[in-house]
Write a protein that holds these residues in place. Sequence first.
Motif, PDB file in Angstrom:
ATOM      1  N   LEU A 112       0.929  -1.083   0.175  1.00  0.00           N
ATOM      2  CA  LEU A 112      -0.155   0.443  -0.353  1.00  0.00           C
ATOM      3  C   LEU A 112       0.595   1.691  -0.070  1.00  0.00           C
ATOM      4  N   THR A 113       0.395   2.171  -0.752  1.00  0.00           N
ATOM      5  CA  THR A 113       1.051   3.644  -0.688  1.00  0.00           C
ATOM      6  C   THR A 113       0.733   4.120   0.243  1.00  0.00           C
ATOM      7  N   ALA A 114       1.011   5.373   0.602  1.00  0.00           N
ATOM      8  CA  ALA A 114       0.916   6.088   1.990  1.00  0.00           C
ATOM      9  C   ALA A 114      -0.931   6.620   2.348  1.00  0.00           C
ATOM     10  N   ALA A 115      -1.845   7.121   0.595  1.00  0.00           N
ATOM     11  CA  ALA A 115      -2.606   7.174   0.393  1.00  0.00           C
ATOM     12  C   ALA A 115      -3.529   5.876   1.131  1.00  0.00           C
ATOM     13  N   GLY A 116      -3.166   4.798   0.070  1.00  0.00           N
ATOM     14  CA  GLY A 116      -3.985   2.933   0.319  1.00  0.00           C
ATOM     15  C   GLY A 116      -3.439   2.776   1.346  1.00  0.00           C
ATOM     16  N   ALA A 117      -2.896   3.150   2.388  1.00  0.00           N
ATOM     17  CA  ALA A 117      -3.049   2.924   3.364  1.00  0.00           C
ATOM     18  C   ALA A 117      -3.896   3.928   4.778  1.00  0.00           C
ATOM     19  N   GLU A 118      -3.947   4.641   4.052  1.00  0.00           N
ATOM     20  CA  GLU A 118      -5.039   5.489   4.997  1.00  0.00           C
ATOM     21  C   GLU A 118      -6.102   4.953   5.084  1.00  0.00           C
TER      22      GLU A 118
END
Length: 170
Positions: A112-118
């Motif tokens: 996950l990218t940071a946006a995906g993790a959020e």
Amino acid sequence: MADGMTGGTTGGENLLFLTDEQLRKGIEAMFFAYRGFTADPDRILADLSYGRAHHRALHFINRSRGTTVNNLLSVLGVTKQSLNRVLRTLIEDGLVESRVGREDRRERNLYLTAAGAELERQLSEAQRARMRAAYRAAGPQAVAGFRQVLEAMMDESIRAQYQAMQDGRS
């Protein structure tokens, strides 16, 4: 596990002799509970034009960072074509990153990218809040019994896969 399901009584009902009506009520409760369990994430996903398949992919990529596409296929139990559609969207939208495998360059590892993790955090927090409230209302014995029932309903191979994940082997 099975012993707890066939032994004692609950609410005066002998669990050895469940009637079709009692089973129907359980099936319907499960359907309606699933609607509630997925309602909050569905609202978040709808705003992004995503569906439950996107949510499941995000959840298990987060759960097993660096998982391979083949492992994700196995966990989700979907077709390669279906997963590729979901992953393509998540990658294009900057929520998932696909990296070439270190040991096998043919493999793709998913993160996950940071946006995906959020996004995954928002979706999971909505479900955790609902489960936390239900667990508190039901009490510890009911929680343990509920988990036993869910595990008993899994096919043997799926239960083994689930156990491996719980034990940190996946």
